[in-house]
Design a protein around this motif. Structure first.
Motif, mmCIF file in Angstrom:
data_model
loop_
_atom_site.group_PDB
_atom_site.id
_atom_site.type_symbol
_atom_site.label_atom_id
_atom_site.label_comp_id
_atom_site.label_asym_id
_atom_site.label_seq_id
_atom_site.Cartn_x
_atom_site.Cartn_y
_atom_site.Cartn_z
ATOM 1 N N LEU A 1 0.842 -1.194 0.000
ATOM 2 C CA LEU A 1 0.000 0.000 0.000
ATOM 3 C C LEU A 1 0.877 1.245 0.000
ATOM 4 C CD1 LEU A 1 -2.444 -1.076 2.876
ATOM 5 C CD2 LEU A 1 -2.595 -1.657 0.450
ATOM 6 N N ILE A 2 0.608 2.162 -0.929
ATOM 7 C CA ILE A 2 1.277 3.457 -0.935
ATOM 8 C C ILE A 2 0.284 4.476 -0.389
ATOM 9 C CG2 ILE A 2 2.467 5.215 -2.289
ATOM 10 C CD1 ILE A 2 3.906 2.540 -2.229
ATOM 11 N N ILE A 3 0.646 5.098 0.722
ATOM 12 C CA ILE A 3 -0.254 5.999 1.435
ATOM 13 C C ILE A 3 0.318 7.413 1.440
ATOM 14 C CG2 ILE A 3 -1.327 6.501 3.674
ATOM 15 C CD1 ILE A 3 -1.012 3.437 4.258
ATOM 16 N N GLN A 4 -0.528 8.376 1.128
ATOM 17 C CA GLN A 4 -0.117 9.774 1.250
ATOM 18 C C GLN A 4 -0.764 10.356 2.495
ATOM 19 O OE1 GLN A 4 0.480 12.381 -2.138
ATOM 20 N NE2 GLN A 4 -0.904 13.881 -1.231
ATOM 21 N N SER A 5 0.071 10.776 3.432
ATOM 22 C CA SER A 5 -0.453 11.324 4.681
ATOM 23 C C SER A 5 -0.956 12.741 4.461
ATOM 24 C CB SER A 5 0.635 11.318 5.761
ATOM 25 O OG SER A 5 1.527 12.402 5.563
ATOM 26 N N ASN A 6 -1.678 13.249 5.427
ATOM 27 C CA ASN A 6 -2.188 14.618 5.341
ATOM 28 C C ASN A 6 -1.074 15.656 5.353
ATOM 29 O OD1 ASN A 6 -4.773 13.675 5.212
ATOM 30 N ND2 ASN A 6 -5.394 14.337 7.258
ATOM 31 N N THR A 7 0.141 15.236 5.705
ATOM 32 C CA THR A 7 1.283 16.156 5.679
ATOM 33 C C THR A 7 1.840 16.308 4.268
ATOM 34 O OG1 THR A 7 2.954 14.432 6.034
ATOM 35 C CG2 THR A 7 1.926 15.390 7.996
ATOM 36 N N GLY A 8 1.389 15.434 3.345
ATOM 37 C CA GLY A 8 1.934 15.422 1.993
ATOM 38 C C GLY A 8 3.013 14.376 1.804
ATOM 39 N N LYS A 9 3.544 13.840 2.910
ATOM 40 C CA LYS A 9 4.571 12.804 2.836
ATOM 41 C C LYS A 9 3.932 11.460 2.473
ATOM 42 C CE LYS A 9 8.289 15.136 4.117
ATOM 43 N NZ LYS A 9 9.035 14.816 5.336
ATOM 44 N N LYS B 1 1.065 -1.661 19.947
ATOM 45 C CA LYS B 1 -0.363 -1.936 19.827
ATOM 46 C C LYS B 1 -0.914 -1.242 18.586
ATOM 47 C CE LYS B 1 -1.085 -2.391 24.816
ATOM 48 N NZ LYS B 1 -1.836 -1.892 25.999
ATOM 49 N N GLY B 2 -1.587 -2.021 17.748
ATOM 50 C CA GLY B 2 -2.130 -1.485 16.514
ATOM 51 C C GLY B 2 -3.147 -0.380 16.753
ATOM 52 N N GLY B 3 -3.015 0.713 15.984
ATOM 53 C CA GLY B 3 -3.956 1.816 16.101
ATOM 54 C C GLY B 3 -3.810 2.618 17.374
ATOM 55 N N TRP B 4 -2.709 2.398 18.107
ATOM 56 C CA TRP B 4 -2.551 3.088 19.388
ATOM 57 C C TRP B 4 -1.123 3.586 19.617
ATOM 58 C CZ3 TRP B 4 -5.710 5.182 22.797
ATOM 59 C CH2 TRP B 4 -5.210 5.528 24.055
ATOM 60 N N THR B 5 -0.128 2.704 19.511
ATOM 61 C CA THR B 5 1.258 3.088 19.793
ATOM 62 C C THR B 5 1.780 4.069 18.745
ATOM 63 O OG1 THR B 5 1.683 0.908 20.766
ATOM 64 C CG2 THR B 5 3.603 2.240 20.171
ATOM 65 N N GLN B 6 2.390 5.154 19.196
ATOM 66 C CA GLN B 6 3.018 6.107 18.286
ATOM 67 C C GLN B 6 4.410 5.599 17.918
ATOM 68 O OE1 GLN B 6 2.978 10.136 19.741
ATOM 69 N NE2 GLN B 6 0.770 10.164 20.077
ATOM 70 N N LEU B 7 4.625 5.375 16.613
ATOM 71 C CA LEU B 7 5.913 4.868 16.142
ATOM 72 C C LEU B 7 6.900 5.983 15.838
ATOM 73 C CD1 LEU B 7 4.763 2.079 13.642
ATOM 74 C CD2 LEU B 7 5.286 1.862 16.082
ATOM 75 N N GLY B 8 6.391 7.132 15.424
ATOM 76 C CA GLY B 8 7.285 8.219 15.058
ATOM 77 C C GLY B 8 6.526 9.436 14.572
ATOM 78 N N LYS B 9 7.310 10.425 14.134
ATOM 79 C CA LYS B 9 6.735 11.695 13.697
ATOM 80 C C LYS B 9 7.304 12.089 12.344
ATOM 81 C CE LYS B 9 6.096 16.484 15.267
ATOM 82 N NZ LYS B 9 6.353 17.438 16.380
ATOM 83 N N LEU B 10 6.405 12.433 11.419
ATOM 84 C CA LEU B 10 6.815 12.902 10.100
ATOM 85 C C LEU B 10 7.226 14.367 10.180
ATOM 86 C CD1 LEU B 10 3.908 11.381 7.980
ATOM 87 C CD2 LEU B 10 6.261 10.542 8.058
ATOM 88 N N LYS B 11 8.237 14.728 9.411
ATOM 89 C CA LYS B 11 8.652 16.128 9.367
ATOM 90 C C LYS B 11 8.042 16.797 8.149
ATOM 91 C CE LYS B 11 12.949 15.658 11.970
ATOM 92 N NZ LYS B 11 14.408 15.918 11.993
ATOM 93 N N TYR B 12 7.511 17.986 8.358
ATOM 94 C CA TYR B 12 6.901 18.734 7.249
ATOM 95 C C TYR B 12 7.990 19.257 6.321
ATOM 96 C CZ TYR B 12 2.294 18.769 9.466
ATOM 97 O OH TYR B 12 1.082 18.414 10.001
#
Length: 222
Positions: free
Chosen positions: A144-152, A211-222
């Motif tokens: 799956l190729i996903i485009q986040s709301n940040t544009g990344k 935990k799926g849908g809960w644990t924060q794995l990281g942060k995207l940079k704008y």
């Protein structure tokens, strides 16, 4: 048990239960020692419960996901964090983060960020153990190729394992979903890979339980 059973598991639970009950009934009807019959009945109950647990819904998922946060797409253990060169979709260096789902994990998969699915591809393949590196290339998988709301953009792979025999993706191309939405399931043992932008700030380490849908794995940079 979480909040009930996901509908994708209904048919599997029904078919598995019928097969297990028929087999255990056959053993019980054979003129053998009573303790063997008792073991057969108890084993049947345990196996049915085990199948049910595969498709249980999580107790909680993120309710107000943040646009630049990557949330875990699966329940399990972080088994890979490394930099790789991805030459099929992005043609650039990426951070690969892989989550191994054990036989006791919830096997639903979740949207890792707020965004839209740009591309979905299914690949038939082998059933190597999901912890092996070659599983990411040779096993049955859905990419799956996903485009986040940040544009990344990021890549998510649902990978079948040694016991898994089917990868299912619910979301379709050009559909929008928010982080934590259930977007797929891998039946019976598997792994999920994320290929993140190289400048992603990670919050997890190797060996961490997520935990799926809960644990924060990281942060995207704008």
């Amino acid at each position: 048990m979480g909040k009930g059973i996901h509908p994708s598991g209904y048919s599997n639970i029904l078919v598995s239960s019928i097969i297990i009950i028929l087999l255990s009934t056959g053993i019980v009807l054979i003129p053998i020692y009573l303790f063997i019959k008792i073991i057969a009945i108890l084993s049947a109950i345990i196996l049915i419960l085990w199948v049910v647990l595969f498709f249980r819904k999580p107790k909680k998922i993120v309710e107000s996901p943040i646009d630049d946060i990557i949330y875990s797409p699966a329940f399990g253990e972080v088994v890979v964090i490394e930099k790789i060169f991805e030459d099929k979709y992005f043609n650039e260096e990426r951070i690969q983060l892989s989550i191994f789902m054990s036989m006791s994990s919830i096997h639903l998969n979740f949207m890792p960020c707020n965004g839209k699915l740009l591309k979905k591809e299914h690949q038939r393949g082998h059933n190597y153990h999901a912890r092996k590196a070659k599983a990411s290339m040779l096993n049955e998988m859905s990419t799956l190729i996903i485009q986040s709301n940040t544009g990344k953009q990021l890549l998510m792979r649902q990978i079948a394992g040694a016991m898994a025999r089917r990868v299912i993706t619910f979301i379709n191309e050009n559909e929008y979903a928010k982080a934590g939405d259930t977007i797929g399931v891998i039946r019976f043992g598997s792994r999920v890979d994320l290929l993140l932008p190289i400048d992603t700030e990670l919050y997890v380490n190797l060996g961490d339980k997520v935990k799926g849908g809960w644990t924060q794995l990281g942060k995207l940079k704008y």
